[in-house]
Design an enzyme around this catalytic site. Structure first.
Site, short mmCIF file in Angstrom:
data_model
loop_
_atom_site.label_atom_id
_atom_site.label_comp_id
_atom_site.label_asym_id
_atom_site.label_seq_id
_atom_site.Cartn_x
_atom_site.Cartn_y
_atom_site.Cartn_z
N GLY A 282 0.87 -1.18 0.00
CA GLY A 282 0.00 0.00 0.00
C GLY A 282 0.90 1.23 0.00
O GLY A 282 1.67 1.44 0.94
N GLY A 283 0.83 1.97 -1.08
CA GLY A 283 1.72 3.13 -1.23
C GLY A 283 0.96 4.45 -1.16
O GLY A 283 1.33 5.43 -1.80
N GLY A 284 -0.12 4.45 -0.39
CA GLY A 284 -0.91 5.67 -0.27
C GLY A 284 -0.35 6.62 0.78
O GLY A 284 0.88 6.77 0.91
N GLN A 285 -1.25 7.25 1.53
CA GLN A 285 -0.83 8.25 2.50
C GLN A 285 0.07 7.66 3.58
O GLN A 285 1.17 8.17 3.84
CB GLN A 285 -2.07 8.87 3.17
N ARG B 172 -11.28 5.85 5.68
CA ARG B 172 -12.61 6.40 5.94
C ARG B 172 -12.79 7.78 5.33
O ARG B 172 -11.85 8.53 5.16
CB ARG B 172 -12.79 6.59 7.45
N ASN C 31 -12.34 -3.82 1.91
CA ASN C 31 -10.98 -4.07 2.40
C ASN C 31 -10.70 -5.55 2.65
O ASN C 31 -9.55 -5.98 2.61
CB ASN C 31 -10.70 -3.23 3.65
N ASN D 77 -7.85 -0.84 7.98
CA ASN D 77 -9.09 -0.95 8.75
C ASN D 77 -10.14 -1.77 8.02
O ASN D 77 -10.07 -1.88 6.81
CB ASN D 77 -9.65 0.47 8.98
N ARG E 73 -2.32 9.00 21.37
CA ARG E 73 -3.30 10.09 21.39
C ARG E 73 -3.70 10.40 22.83
O ARG E 73 -3.76 11.57 23.24
CB ARG E 73 -4.52 9.68 20.56
N HIS F 6 -9.91 -1.60 18.01
CA HIS F 6 -9.62 -0.28 17.45
C HIS F 6 -10.93 0.35 16.99
O HIS F 6 -11.13 0.65 15.82
CB HIS F 6 -8.65 -0.42 16.28
O1 TXD Z 1 -4.22 3.00 13.33
C1 TXD Z 1 -4.63 2.46 12.34
N1 TXD Z 1 -4.62 1.15 12.26
C2 TXD Z 1 -5.15 3.26 11.22
C3 TXD Z 1 -5.62 2.58 10.05
C4 TXD Z 1 -5.18 4.67 11.30
C5 TXD Z 1 -5.56 5.40 10.21
C6 TXD Z 1 -5.98 4.80 8.96
N2 TXD Z 1 -6.01 3.38 8.96
C7 TXD Z 1 -6.34 2.63 7.76
O2 TXD Z 1 -5.17 2.43 6.98
C8 TXD Z 1 -7.28 3.28 6.79
O3 TXD Z 1 -8.62 3.17 7.23
C9 TXD Z 1 -7.02 2.46 5.55
O4 TXD Z 1 -7.75 1.24 5.59
C10 TXD Z 1 -5.52 2.15 5.62
C11 TXD Z 1 -4.66 2.98 4.67
O5 TXD Z 1 -4.86 4.35 4.89
P1 TXD Z 1 -4.22 5.44 3.89
O6 TXD Z 1 -4.59 6.76 4.42
O7 TXD Z 1 -2.80 5.12 3.62
O8 TXD Z 1 -5.09 5.14 2.57
P2 TXD Z 1 -4.74 5.49 1.05
O9 TXD Z 1 -3.95 6.74 0.96
O10 TXD Z 1 -6.02 5.39 0.28
O11 TXD Z 1 -3.78 4.31 0.62
C12 TXD Z 1 -4.23 3.02 0.44
C13 TXD Z 1 -3.45 2.44 -0.73
C14 TXD Z 1 -3.73 3.15 -2.06
O12 TXD Z 1 -2.54 3.67 -2.60
C15 TXD Z 1 -4.29 2.04 -2.94
O13 TXD Z 1 -3.90 2.14 -4.30
C16 TXD Z 1 -3.71 0.82 -2.29
O14 TXD Z 1 -3.82 1.07 -0.90
N3 TXD Z 1 -4.40 -0.42 -2.63
C17 TXD Z 1 -3.74 -1.58 -2.75
N4 TXD Z 1 -2.46 -1.89 -2.56
C18 TXD Z 1 -2.10 -3.16 -2.76
N5 TXD Z 1 -2.97 -4.13 -3.14
C19 TXD Z 1 -4.27 -3.86 -3.33
N6 TXD Z 1 -5.13 -4.82 -3.69
C20 TXD Z 1 -4.71 -2.52 -3.12
N7 TXD Z 1 -5.91 -1.91 -3.23
C21 TXD Z 1 -5.70 -0.62 -2.92
#
Ligand code: TXD
Length: 317
Positions: A10-13, A83, A96, A121, A152, A176
């Site tokens: 996962g290379g998002g935020q 979310r 998810n 999540n 927090r 959580h």
């Molecule tokens: O404390 C905690 N556990 C958390 C969890 C606190 C805050 C947010 N938390 C959860 O982390 C949030 O509810 C999300 O389920 C995840 C990831 O959060 P993020 O903010 O990083 O989400 P993004 O920016 O949308 O990044 C998710 C990435 C995005 O780049 C997608 O292209 C990628 O996931 N993605 C995948 N990667 C690999 N394989 C698959 N199948 C896939 N589908 C989407």
């Protein structure tokens, strides 16, 4: 000696901040995986080009191919949707779960010896699913929630009392979700009970209880507070820092006591579910679960939180 290898799925935020923190702390070489082409490659190149400025010697590779995670020591998973305002974490379960199943299959195939830290999540359900699909031993599949929820809680206490965050000790247990259990009785400033300090500050036990109750409430809703401000996603700096603390404790065998979402086999009265409790994290992963007695109120809160986890997990089947 070879450097450790850390795979980030996962290379998002959160994934981007994780990669940067791994590099800044020289925790190991980083492979950042995402299904979006160019995204992990672009982030890794961007971070790597800061290496002469920050002075870190690690390799960063962005990829869309699971093969590149081969041999990873630690895998941190953030793949999945975050979310949006008005959503609960549990609303993410359907989409998810599908993502987590494919991610877990990739980890099982290419990094069968790795320690896995889940962030996606709804956390407690995603950890359960990942362990089921990989079949990894319980001590190698854990979830990050408690380090952040506790951070927090600690931050709010430090700000309220005007002391350094470094001197506050406090912890949350349970799932959580909104029913998590911030432990008031054990919250202290270098061992001095927070309730005593609040009472001194406000001159009455009743007012101290009111102030603490507000901090407990804010802790439970802290994720939502950030979501409401950001509007387009959820917290990402603090979840990344929290997972890095867990990964570092495992990679460096620090044996830190960190609340983690782990499989319980009777501890705290819970059997067969992944729930947040204090753990010792070291080179073997979850090396120990630290048990202690909860009073009746705490146990009731824990039971409520565990019931929420049970409902969540059964909704996945
Ligand atoms: O404390 C905690 N556990 C958390 C969890 C606190 C805050 C947010 N938390 C959860 O982390 C949030 O509810 C999300 O389920 C995840 C990831 O959060 P993020 O903010 O990083 O989400 P993004 O920016 O949308 O990044 C998710 C990435 C995005 O780049 C997608 O292209 C990628 O996931 N993605 C995948 N990667 C690999 N394989 C698959 N199948 C896939 N589908 C989407």
């Amino acid at each position: 000696m070879a450097r450790a290898k850390i795979a980030l799925i996962g290379g998002g935020q959160i994934g981007g901040v994780l990669a940067q923190l791994c590099a800044l702390r020289e925790l190991g070489d980083v492979v950042l995986f995402d299904i979006v082409e160019g995204l992990p490659q672009g982030k890794c190149l961007d971070i790597a080009e800061a290496s002469p400025v920050d002075g870190f010697d690690v390799c960063l590779k962005g990829t869309n191919d699971y093969k590149d995670i081969e041999g990873a020591n630690v895998v941190i998973v953030t793949a999945g949707l975050p979310r949006k305002p008005g959503m609960s974490r549990d609303d993410l379960i359907e989409v998810n779960s599908k993502i987590m199943t494919s991610v877990a299959e990739g980890i099982k195939k290419y990094a069968p010896q790795s320690f896995v830290i889940i962030i996606s999540n709804p956390l407690d359900a995603m950890v359960t699913l990942c362990q089921k699909v990989t079949g990894f031993p319980y001590e190698r599949v854990i979830g990050q929630a408690g380090v952040l929820d506790s951070a927090r809680f600690k931050a709010f206490i430090a700000w309220e009392l005007g002391v350094s965050v470094k001197d506050v000790v406090a912890m949350t247990l349970g799932g959580h979700g909104d029913d998590m259990v911030p432990l008031v009785r054990y919250a202290s400033v270098q061992g001095i009970p927070v309730m005593e300090l609040l009472e001194q500050k406000y001159g009455s036990a009743a007012k101290a209880a009111e102030v603490m109750e507000a901090m407990v409430k804010r802790t439970r809703g802290a994720g939502g507070e950030v979501v409401a401000l950001l509007k387009t996603g959820s917290a990402f700096y603090s979840p990344a820092s929290s997972a890095i603390a867990m990964a570092e404790s495992i990679l460096k065998d620090q044996k830190r006591v960190l609340p983690s979402c782990v499989y319980l086999n009777g501890e705290f009265g819970v059997k067969g579910y992944f729930v947040g409790v204090p753990t010792v994290l070291g080179e073997k992963g979850v090396e120990r679960i630290l048990q202690f007695k909860l009073d009746a109120t705490e146990q009731a809160m824990m039971d409520k939180s565990v019931n929420a986890v049970k409902e969540l997990v059964s909704s996945m089947k």
